[in-house]
Structures are given as C-alpha cells and as structure tokens.
Design a protein around this motif. Structure first.
Motif, mmCIF file in Angstrom:
data_model
loop_
_atom_site.group_PDB
_atom_site.id
_atom_site.type_symbol
_atom_site.label_atom_id
_atom_site.label_comp_id
_atom_site.label_asym_id
_atom_site.label_seq_id
_atom_site.Cartn_x
_atom_site.Cartn_y
_atom_site.Cartn_z
ATOM 1 N N UNK A 1 18.250 -14.237 -13.198
ATOM 2 C CA UNK A 1 19.294 -14.455 -12.192
ATOM 3 C C UNK A 1 18.938 -13.841 -10.844
ATOM 4 N N UNK A 2 17.943 -12.952 -10.806
ATOM 5 C CA UNK A 2 17.592 -12.246 -9.581
ATOM 6 C C UNK A 2 16.223 -12.651 -9.049
ATOM 7 N N UNK A 3 15.609 -13.652 -9.634
ATOM 8 C CA UNK A 3 14.202 -13.928 -9.350
ATOM 9 C C UNK A 3 13.941 -14.219 -7.882
ATOM 10 N N UNK A 4 14.776 -15.022 -7.252
ATOM 11 C CA UNK A 4 14.498 -15.446 -5.863
ATOM 12 C C UNK A 4 14.529 -14.262 -4.907
ATOM 13 N N UNK A 5 15.599 -13.474 -4.945
ATOM 14 C CA UNK A 5 15.691 -12.350 -4.013
ATOM 15 C C UNK A 5 14.673 -11.277 -4.380
ATOM 16 N N UNK A 6 14.428 -11.090 -5.678
ATOM 17 C CA UNK A 6 13.481 -10.051 -6.088
ATOM 18 C C UNK A 6 12.071 -10.391 -5.621
ATOM 19 N N UNK A 7 11.690 -11.653 -5.693
ATOM 20 C CA UNK A 7 10.359 -12.044 -5.263
ATOM 21 C C UNK A 7 10.250 -12.082 -3.735
ATOM 22 N N UNK A 8 11.363 -12.313 -3.048
ATOM 23 C CA UNK A 8 11.344 -12.213 -1.589
ATOM 24 C C UNK A 8 11.061 -10.765 -1.176
ATOM 25 N N UNK A 9 11.743 -9.818 -1.813
ATOM 26 C CA UNK A 9 11.485 -8.408 -1.521
ATOM 27 C C UNK A 9 10.044 -8.053 -1.889
ATOM 28 N N UNK A 10 9.563 -8.591 -3.015
ATOM 29 C CA UNK A 10 8.177 -8.342 -3.428
ATOM 30 C C UNK A 10 7.196 -8.850 -2.377
ATOM 31 N N UNK A 11 7.486 -9.998 -1.784
ATOM 32 C CA UNK A 11 6.611 -10.554 -0.752
ATOM 33 C C UNK A 11 6.533 -9.639 0.464
ATOM 34 N N UNK A 12 7.662 -9.072 0.857
ATOM 35 C CA UNK A 12 7.655 -8.156 2.000
ATOM 36 C C UNK A 12 6.901 -6.876 1.668
ATOM 37 N N UNK A 13 7.025 -6.415 0.431
ATOM 38 C CA UNK A 13 6.240 -5.247 0.030
ATOM 39 C C UNK A 13 4.748 -5.569 0.032
ATOM 40 N N UNK A 14 4.406 -6.765 -0.384
ATOM 41 C CA UNK A 14 3.001 -7.176 -0.371
ATOM 42 C C UNK A 14 2.459 -7.187 1.062
ATOM 43 N N UNK A 15 3.220 -7.791 1.978
ATOM 44 C CA UNK A 15 2.779 -7.856 3.374
ATOM 45 C C UNK A 15 2.657 -6.454 3.977
ATOM 46 N N UNK A 16 3.618 -5.583 3.676
ATOM 47 C CA UNK A 16 3.539 -4.223 4.201
ATOM 48 C C UNK A 16 2.373 -3.473 3.557
ATOM 49 N N UNK A 17 2.125 -3.728 2.277
ATOM 50 C CA UNK A 17 1.017 -3.084 1.596
ATOM 51 C C UNK A 17 -0.338 -3.487 2.150
ATOM 52 N N UNK A 18 -0.411 -4.681 2.705
ATOM 53 C CA UNK A 18 -1.656 -5.124 3.365
ATOM 54 C C UNK A 18 -1.709 -4.670 4.820
ATOM 55 N N UNK A 19 -0.553 -4.658 5.471
ATOM 56 C CA UNK A 19 -0.507 -4.348 6.893
ATOM 57 C C UNK A 19 -0.825 -2.877 7.172
ATOM 58 N N UNK A 20 -0.288 -1.986 6.363
ATOM 59 C CA UNK A 20 -0.490 -0.556 6.621
ATOM 60 C C UNK A 20 -1.972 -0.154 6.575
ATOM 61 N N UNK A 21 -2.738 -0.554 5.552
ATOM 62 C CA UNK A 21 -4.172 -0.211 5.581
ATOM 63 C C UNK A 21 -4.926 -0.884 6.727
ATOM 64 N N UNK A 22 -4.534 -2.107 7.091
ATOM 65 C CA UNK A 22 -5.200 -2.787 8.209
ATOM 66 C C UNK A 22 -4.934 -2.054 9.522
ATOM 67 N N UNK A 23 -3.692 -1.599 9.701
ATOM 68 C CA UNK A 23 -3.386 -0.830 10.907
ATOM 69 C C UNK A 23 -4.153 0.495 10.901
ATOM 70 N N UNK A 24 -4.217 1.135 9.727
ATOM 71 C CA UNK A 24 -4.956 2.393 9.625
ATOM 72 C C UNK A 24 -6.435 2.182 9.957
ATOM 73 N N UNK A 25 -6.986 1.068 9.484
ATOM 74 C CA UNK A 25 -8.386 0.777 9.761
ATOM 75 C C UNK A 25 -8.611 0.533 11.254
ATOM 76 N N UNK A 26 -7.679 -0.200 11.883
ATOM 77 C CA UNK A 26 -7.803 -0.464 13.316
ATOM 78 C C UNK A 26 -7.706 0.829 14.120
#
Length: 375
Positions: A141-166
C-alpha cells in the motif's frame, strides 16, 4: 538567489518542521520511527543554524558543534527508517560515524572544505543504504511514495560524493558558503527539495500505516485475533460478486461451541475467554487455500470456503468438527462444536446465506450437538 539566503531558507524549513513534529507526535509514534525522525530533523536544524551563524561564533566551536549535530541527524534518520520498516541497525557503527565526523571537523578547524569533503562521502554512503532499503522492502500500500523517497535518497547519495569530489579537486581554505555559486547553487536547490520530499514522504508513510492499522483493528476481533463480523460481511460481498461473475461456488459455515455457558459457569469468564481463544486456534489450524475463519459473535464462528462444491464443503466441515473436538488439558471433558453448512445458489444474498447456515446450525444443536447439518 545566493547560497546564504538558500541555506537560511533550509534552516528555517527544518526548524519549522521540527517544531510541528514535536507538537503533533503522539503515543502511536513510539514504534513507527517518527519520534526518532523528529529528533533527526531537530538535530539537522540545529546543525544548519550553527553553520548559518558561523560568523558570530568561534570557528572551531561552530564547526565542531555543527558537524556533530549534522552527523547525529543523519544517523537518526538512518535509524528512523529502519524502525519504520522493522529492520535492525548497529549503534556502534553509527556512533563511530558521528565521532569521525566530529573529529574531522575539530582537526580541520577553519578549513571547512576538508570536513565537507569527508562528510560528503560518509553521508553519501548512508543515503545510498537508505535508498536500497526503501526500494527493496516496499509495503504494497506504500510502494509508490516509499520508492519516491528512495529515489531522492539515491540521488542525494550520489550527489554528496560528487560534490565532495569536486570540492577536493578545487580545494581551498574558504568556507563553502563563500565559494562561487556555480555548480553549488543547483546542489543547494536540490537539497532544499530533498528536505521537503523526505520529510513529507516519511510523514505520509507513517500516516498511511496508521490508517491501515486502524482499518485492520476495525476488522479484527480483539479476543481471538480472527476477522470479525464486519470483515465477514465484506468477504461475503466480495464472494457473491465473484460468484455472480463466474458462477464460482463457495460455502458458508456457522459454528457454535457446545455447552459454552457451562464453561463460563464452572470455571469463570476468564476461562471462557481462554476457551474461545483456544477454539479459534483449533478452528484455524490446517487452513486450506481460500478458507477464512471469522468470529461471528459470542461463542459463534463462521467460515467462508471459496471455490468449494457442496460435497467438498461437507467433507471439510466433518474434518473441522473432529479437529475442534479434541479434549483440552484444562477441562475434564472434550469440547465440541455444532456446524451449520450451506452452499451458494444463484441469486443468493449475504442474508440468505447466513440465514440458511443459521437454520442448519440450529438443527445440529437440536439433534444432539457435535454434528454437521446442511441446509
């Protein structure tokens, strides 16, 4: 919009969310992770406030306190998500992360970029772990919103190391809020959206779960844990619709515990409650596919047997009669039950089915109990 203004807006948003959560949280939030999440938002808001006011505080003090609060907030979010999903977490590892973030900030001193680089890799890893957990363990019953939040965590998880590298490749001694906006402005804009989406998303997950639990409680008998009369009415309605569409036969049983009043009179109502719980357990043992047991009320129970023809329903009723008639250890004589059985007929209503099953049950009790009668 400059970075400082955007950072101040994030700080205000976090502190406002934290204030609302502290006021709105309730006893039901002890086990769904929302209290831990509230602590995380509060710690993150304090961290942002300290960083925004860095010029008014000694640099070392602001850096250490802000990074300690920031590390604590990331750890608390990590724990809150696992509490919500019923997953374990390891306190020593999280404590080590917070300690390292604080230590690096203390060693970096006024060299804010160094601690930001370290935090980017440390926080990025936890965000990726959050994304993985939310994506791989969605409640239906929560799949859509839960996976939307997961997507934002994924993007932030990629963005933070990329910013650190830059920042590593362009290392300098300036505080990161004083660096040229350039690529940092989109990062801060995404961070602002991330704060809103993850907080609203987690609140929605908690709300949806609470609603689902309330619906389940409304359809569950408190004493036996079986679905109740309201759940039976819904199940019958669905079974009648399926039968009307495809002529899929089903059967309904009414079951009454024999001589239940004698159990109450002899051993007391507490023993009677225990007897009903034990009877419900026995009635539910060895459940077949499509077979559902309900507590109808008092000492009466009901069964719905999907996709079952009349001969198979009669055979199953006899099996259940023998199954529940075993002598329980705490009583001196066997407990038995009477069964009234009926089968779906074209044009039936729920009242018609239950009425016929009740007539058959009455006949079984009249003819001596501990037997199956069909109507």
């Amino acid at each position: 919009m400059d970075l400082r203004t955007l950072f101040l807006a994030q700080t205000c948003a976090l502190l406002s969310i934290a204030a609302i959560l502290w006021v709105a949280r309730g006893p039901a939030d002890r086990h769904n992770g929302l209290r831990t999440w509230t602590l995380g938002v509060s710690a993150q808001g304090i961290a942002y406030m300290l960083l925004a006011a860095a010029g008014q505080l000694p640099p070392l003090l602001s850096a250490v306190l802000a990074n300690a609060a920031g590390g604590l907030s990331v750890a608390l979010f990590f724990v809150a998500l696992r509490q919500f999903l019923g997953r374990p977490w390891h306190l020593p590892g999280l404590a080590l992360m917070v300690g390292l973030v604080t230590l690096v900030a203390a060693l970096s001193g006024s060299h804010y970029v160094a601690s930001t680089i370290f935090n980017g890799f440390a926080y990025g890893l936890l965000q990726l772990l959050n994304a993985r957990l939310l994506w791989r363990q969605p409640a239906p019953a929560l799949q859509r919103i839960q996976r939307l939040v997961a997507l934002f965590y994924l993007l932030m998880g990629l963005l933070l190391p990329l910013r650190a590298l830059a920042m590593w490749l362009n290392a300098g001694s300036a505080r990161y809020l004083d660096l040229p906006p350039g690529w940092q402005l989109p990062v801060y804009l995404f961070s602002f959206v991330f704060i809103i989406v993850t907080n609203l998303g987690f609140l929605h997950l908690c709300k949806a779960r609470a609603e689902a639990e309330a619906r389940a409680q409304a359809l569950t008998d408190e004493l036996t844990g079986l679905p109740n009369r309201r759940a039976l009415d819904q199940a019958l309605h669905e079974a009648l619709e399926r039968a009307a569409r495809g002529s899929r036969a089903f059967a309904v049983m009414m079951v009454d515990v024999d001589h239940f009043k004698a159990i109450n009179d002899r051993f007391g109502h507490h023993a009677g409650d225990h007897a009903l719980q034990d009877f419900a357990r026995r009635l539910s043992l060895d459940g077949r596919p499509g077979e559902r047991v309900f507590r109808y009320g008092g000492e009466e129970f009901s069964l719905l047997l999907a996709d079952t023809e009349a001969p198979q329903a009669r055979q199953r009723a006899e099996q259940l009669r023998a199954q529940v008639a075993l002598p329980p250890p705490e009583l001196t004589r066997a407990r038995s039950a009477s069964f009234g059985l009926t089968h779906w007929r074209p044009g039936d209503s729920a009242d018609a089915l239950l009425g016929r099953a009740d007539i058959a049950l009455y006949r079984a009790k009249t003819l001596g109990r501990n037997r199956v009668e069909t109507e």
